[in-house]
Scaffold this active site. Structure first.
Site, PDB file in Angstrom:
ATOM      1  N   CYS A  85      48.309  45.967  13.381  1.00  0.00           N
ATOM      2  CA  CYS A  85      48.016  47.331  13.831  1.00  0.00           C
ATOM      3  C   CYS A  85      46.821  47.343  14.785  1.00  0.00           C
ATOM      4  O   CYS A  85      46.817  48.052  15.789  1.00  0.00           O
ATOM      5  CB  CYS A  85      47.805  48.266  12.647  1.00  0.00           C
ATOM      6  SG  CYS A  85      46.597  47.700  11.446  1.00  0.00           S
ATOM      7  N   ASN A  86      45.828  46.519  14.500  1.00  0.00           N
ATOM      8  CA  ASN A  86      44.703  46.415  15.420  1.00  0.00           C
ATOM      9  C   ASN A  86      45.148  45.755  16.728  1.00  0.00           C
ATOM     10  O   ASN A  86      44.729  46.162  17.820  1.00  0.00           O
ATOM     11  CB  ASN A  86      43.582  45.560  14.811  1.00  0.00           C
ATOM     12  CG  ASN A  86      43.002  46.184  13.558  1.00  0.00           C
ATOM     13  OD1 ASN A  86      42.797  47.389  13.494  1.00  0.00           O
ATOM     14  ND2 ASN A  86      42.758  45.369  12.552  1.00  0.00           N
TER      15      ASN A  86
END
Lengths: 342, 342, 342, 342
Positions: free
Chosen positions: A149-150
């Site tokens: 997600c990052n």
């Protein structure tokens, strides 16, 4: 036409988010939910917010008949995921949400994750799941590896700039502010409400966060030479959201124009007007990513800020977007819900 | 067939929530957005989370051509709402979200709200908008008065019990825990994050909250004699949710059975298994209401707990449900999204 | 004169709170910190917020030399506490923060806690630690049993009223809103920030919460006949605070006067002006309890609201207040810090 | 000996925080509280958490007799502060918490704040209030200018490094995460709990935040040449705290050693062991600043992280520390309370 779907690892947050999204999808039907630790329970017991849905009970993995399944989402912890996927039918379409198939080089995988990869064959065929940049490969893929997600957030902010050659590749700093659901449903003291809600802090400081493996792989590939970024994530007292503040050396106006061109046809990437900064509160629960560009007072420096919901665009929404492509369904199906505000 | 919709008072939270819901509706199109204080602005400026939608700009009320409109949602503050609605075309279908048309008796209205009612004619024709209990009237109505969010929650927990005559009508206590979006977007010190986030408190204590007018009107009508309940709302550091803990004297099992019968055909009212207590976290962003019943250790006493999202089922979701009925659209259209968790 | 203090179970929240308070005490010195699971660690490692203090490292219980100790705080889990205290020197002054010595009748203890009591002798001599009502006994006691945090809050709101005979003893309802630190540092899914921060719910509904044992014991003793109250706690997304909304039948003005008289000499109990309701945000981090009384619109009914900080006045602050009495130190020493707001 | 204290602007957060701190001070007595908008009210009305204190009522500024006052804290908004201070007795000791006397160059003041300075004479004598670096000047000062809370945090992280010449002065990036109380008690939509609690965002992006004026002034003075840093603050859903993540080019170990030497005698600056990152949860409500240093994976780069409580060490605690020096009271008096955790 209805596509039969299985979700393995359905009792975590990304599993619940997949079910939420698919419940609003016009042509997918959930046929099997796998979750070994909670096998035998109904989803209404595990996730009471889903009790109104007509869902199969959780079953052990070996009790799922995959002959029936058109596509399987795998929302297991990393390491477990590769072991499970190695044993699934070789022709089953799979979207994996774990970290196991993101890195193409097995040595890089081992360096970041500490273990030898247990599904090297599958790893070879896996396609990196950042939809906006791997769309054609994903359409043709059997196994798609959902991105971190990052890693997704940072790439939305940087890929077009690196490709365009308009920023200094050796001077990129990503300062990320991550909401707590990104840490999953694991039981740790610093994820307790009492400890997190009025406290925030940096973690994996110094370049030790595993999503750096993805940044290195992708940015270097685009640039055609090694690119190493600085990346410091912070845990913030909020449930959903990633805000990436990216410090680059380059011309802000050129950066903004590059974004507008790169994302002009993208439904889910919203480029804000020059000078505006996005907020996580405006993407919550949605598949949208908001991108802003601001010129710093120091000549030649710009700040790029990206905001998205880690569980949706950063994970389960991205996974559904990819599954739509793999099943030849319109890409945005089930993903157009507006953000929840306030 | 597409129905043309107008929303007046679109720059508040209930207005934004209506737009969120309608953006997922298959047969409604927003043709006009009225908001005098922000007329001329785009919705993307007022609510950046809606920037991806193709919406008309906010305009002053007098600039809306209602000839074109099939149904108008009115999300104005009370008092303003009655003045505006008195001047709208007499054949325009209206769902009003304010408090102005909830109380049938003008004297009661004046007692609770302090001003003489300025739209008595419209008040006469208004139908009380608690969908599950006024469904047929709403279908036939021109003007529907959305209920108070607290009033809706309390009524889901009590109407079937009063109708069935199985609880002591003189011994009803409602202790409500309300999230802060219920207070709207008004600027008050105790709604600031710094003051609310780590503090909670009762307000309108002692039976002074205006939603009591609705309880009195409705419960007395069902019982056929005056019913007065005790009602204490509390402001809780959360954004969305109402949790009503209702103390009654009656048999818990009979109460549970009464609920199961009363709500067996209701899509949005989920009666939990006997003994289970609902949580606001399981209804957030959805149109569902969860209802639980628990027997107290003291013989003859029961606790009924209801949970819903104040902005959805408690307000804008209810309004859309009513609009669907008024326009002969399936009642659940646009309202089946699963709750957002976590 | 300096008093040597030991704290056993120093790695939990009540242990940390004791150290915070004692660090500002003029005549106590912490000589030993016991915590078996984290023995060998420094307090700065376990609780970095205490790193500036000159504190002994955590040691195993058996490594504490109690000959040196004037008073020992025991902040262990219940059951463990009674086993440990049974083995401590028989003349050691002890303030126990667990539930183990609160109930005088061993049968009642077993009924609420499920196990036979393992330190019956110590149980006999233990004094119930609600300072304002057991002051003289506490001064003379060797072993003081800290009250439950909910139990303390409810008793501040009810003891004077029961003693004065001005409320209906069979119609008392306590609806409590408890912040999450009251659940301690235990790792449970519903204590995670992601699940709690935007959700709240009732727990131990129906009269099953163990603090009811204390209410039964104390209220019956005051009334001279059995008194059973209804008590429903709710978990609220905040870190510190208990707000007790107490529904009683009685005259509000008489209740307020009774409070003013009962608490006129009490430093830590603040009776608000008639009609005002307290908030947890105004007691955070302090040893104060705010009490409000409001007349309901229904004749003969009143709402009493009490607010305190569960970790301070509800637990560690109370413990220190009692320790001061036992060591003949001024009762308020170390406890006069103002609340932290915002 | 007791020192008589006045606080002007006592109805804001920094005023309340001053009172909280002084209530635990052994030799200060609050004699006058000025607050024009709330003159005539008691502090218990304005700040119920202070109701147990014996404080004078709020009065209009002109009703304060400064003959009686040994030191006056000024917690007014900027611009107002300079106008008020210009009219106060010329020999009155003053600690100003506003921005008005921080910048020594009137042109710089005008550039950042937009108005011509209205108290140029006082500005000349004002001493910059960063205690640890201006201690001797503060002792001798009549008028001390409290620093910006962000400015203080950044300077603790950078001053010793700039002085030691061990980092690249042209490559400093400060990414700050600020809790909401830093925005004061002003009524703005994005400070509402409903909008902030689940959303966070950057503000004053691009080098427009006024605290940059302080950085420029101070860092350039230390370096003996112009130093311009990049500085991006973010609003975080928490009440108290500033976390500064500072990206520098230099040797991490040298940086850590420089901190250890620079702060070895400082009570309130805690240098964490090499490689550890601080958290705002460990300084809340206290006057401590925690400093961490981590080596990045990229050779020659380091991350410095500083955490403090914006209302205490960042504002009112700093002010009291300075007042202690000005009144020849031990510097740490009234400031040694441990942080509140959780």
């Amino acid at each position: 036409m209805t596509h039969n779907i299985a979700i393995i690892g359905a009792s975590g947050y990304t599993g619940a988010e997949l079910i939420r999204l698919i419940s609003g999808h016009s042509s997918m039907k959930i046929k099997a939910l796998g979750g070994n630790s909670k096998a035998g329970q109904s989803m209404g017991q595990v996730f009471p917010h889903l009790r109104h849905l007509d869902l199969p009970d959780l079953v052990a993995l070996e009790d799922i008949d995959f002959a029936d399944i058109d596509l399987c989402f795998c929302a297991l912890p990393h390491k477990t995921s590769q072991e499970v996927i190695a044993k699934l039918p070789a022709d089953l379409k799979i979207v994996d949400l774990s970290a196991d198939f993101r890195l193409r080089d097995p040595a890089e995988y081992e360096r970041w994750y500490g273990n030898r990869h247990a599904a090297l064959e599958q790893q070879k065929e896996a396609v990196y799941g950042l939809t906006e940049f791997y769309r054609d490969d994903i359409k043709a893929a059997r196994l798609v590896a959902g991105t971190g997600c990052n890693a997704a957030t940072g790439q939305f902010a940087l890929r077009p700039l690196i490709a365009a050659g308009i920023i200094d590749l050796d001077e990129i700093i990503l300062d990320l502010k991550c909401a707590v659901s990104g840490a999953g449903r694991s039981l740790k003291e610093n994820l307790l409400h009492a400890e997190l809600s009025e406290g925030y802090h940096a973690y994996s400081v110094g370049g030790t966060h595993r999503h750096l493996g993805e940044f290195d792989q992708e940015f270097s590939a685009i640039a055609g030479r090694p690119v190493k970024v600085q990346f410091t994530p912070h845990l913030i007292p909020a449930n959903r959201g990633i805000l990436a503040t990216v410090y680059v050396k380059g011309d802000a106006r050129a950066i903004h124009e590059t974004f507008e061109k790169a994302y002009s046809d993208e439904t889910f990437i919203e480029v804000l007007p020059m000078g505006e900064a996005p907020s996580t509160r405006h993407v919550r629960g949605s598949n949208f990513c908001h991108l802003g560009v601001v010129q710093d007072r120091i000549e030649g420096r710009a700040i790029v800020i990206a905001a998205l919901d880690n569980l949706t665009k950063g994970s389960s929404g991205q996974a559904l977007q990819n599954a739509n492509l793999m099943l030849d369904i319109p890409e945005t199906e089930g993903l157009m819900m507006a953000p929840l505000f306030p």
